[in-house]
Write an enzyme that holds these catalytic residues in place. Structure first.
Site, short mmCIF file in Angstrom:
data_model
loop_
_atom_site.label_atom_id
_atom_site.label_comp_id
_atom_site.label_asym_id
_atom_site.label_seq_id
_atom_site.Cartn_x
_atom_site.Cartn_y
_atom_site.Cartn_z
N PRO A 2 0.84 -1.22 0.00
CA PRO A 2 0.00 0.00 0.00
C PRO A 2 0.87 1.26 0.00
CG PRO A 2 -0.66 -1.53 1.75
CD PRO A 2 0.65 -2.02 1.20
N GLU A 3 0.61 2.15 -0.93
CA GLU A 3 1.33 3.41 -1.01
C GLU A 3 0.42 4.54 -0.50
OE1 GLU A 3 4.39 3.81 -1.85
OE2 GLU A 3 4.94 1.97 -2.86
#
Ligand SMILES: [Zn+2]
Length: 282
Positions: A2-3
């Site tokens: 997840p960014e």
């Protein structure tokens, strides 16, 4: 992994289920995440009211009347909204049980809301940051938020004076600016037409303006794209993922540049893949 855009979409998806609700209980099944979930956190959170769900970099800050809990999705974490009677699976490490309110959908009436944290690789975390989370060791050295005004070409240019590190590694450094992950760094440098190998301190003020604008654009577009997956956050997916993102160079080695047709080049910088167009980026 997840960014920042995925974390922001998670925040937006969870906020209506958390904000202004009382926590019935924190149920921990496995304390051994990246760091141990602190003992006694269950007692701190039980009965308190959530005031806001905020984000700093890739951390979620759950502010409550008792203080702030800090959460990170790590490499593989996700959070879903379920009803409390949903049976847990082996990678479901903790649940936050919340009161239901009048405006909740019929399908949840009568049951507590459960926000469930699932993380097969256990690089995520749940920590306590007290009443002044910005001074917590994980947050205090973070650079500015890329989507706020404090981040600009002028800021980058000033910060870059005398630095010889390659510009791609510079923008990925969380002490410079938070949340510019590997994909976004390649894409932003492409849009700004800057060669990722260039020495940071030699980049002009004007190019830094382009780069700051490009970073904001690629992150902003990913957040907007992710927003479309949020309708079903409840019972949902909880997995904004790499939603239909239009990539110009990332993972496109040897394919023609969408702008000039030159084959996209792949190199390794700081043990991470970099993609760029030798025709467009100077
Ligand atoms: Zn090109």
């Amino acid at each position: 992994m997840p960014e920042l855009p995925e974390v922001e979409c998670t925040r937006r998806g969870l906020a209506p289920w958390l904000e202004s609700r009382h926590i019935r209980a924190l149920v921990v099944r496995n304390r051994r995440l990246r760091w141990l979930i602190p003992r006694g956190l269950e007692e701190r959170l039980a009965g308190t009211q959530v005031t806001a769900l905020e984000r700093r970099g890739k951390y979620l800050l759950m502010r409550t009347r008792a203080g702030t809990a800090l959460m990170h999705l790590g490499m593989s974490g996700r959070m879903r909204v379920l009803t409390a009677d949903t049976a847990p699976d082996r990678h479901d490490h903790f649940d936050l049980l919340l009161e239901t309110v009048k405006t909740d959908p019929k399908s949840v009436a009568g049951s507590d809301i459960c926000i469930r944290f699932t993380d097969p690789r256990r690089f995520g975390c749940l920590l306590w940051a007290g009443h002044d989370p910005q001074t917590h060791r994980l947050l205090r050295d973070l650079g500015p938020e890329p989507l706020l005004d404090e981040f600009s070409g002028e800021y980058l240019w000033r910060k870059a004076r005398g630095r010889t590190v390659a510009i791609k590694l510079f923008v990925m450094n969380a002490a410079v600016v938070v949340g510019v992950g590997n994909i976004y760094a390649s894409e932003a440098l492409f849009r700004a037409r800057i060669d990722p190998r260039r020495a940071t301190g030699r980049i002009s003020r004007r190019d830094m303006d382009e780069l700051a604008a490009a970073v904001r654009a690629v992150l902003g577009e990913a957040i907007i794209a992710g927003g479309t997956t949020l309708r079903d956050f409840y019972n949902g997916a909880g997995e904004p993922g790499y939603f239909g993102r239009h990539l110009c160079v990332y993972d496109r080695a040897d394919q023609p540049c969408r702008c000039c047709g030159t084959p996209v080049r792949h190199i390794v910088q700081g043990q991470r893949s970099t993609y760029f167009c030798p025709g467009c980026q100077r």
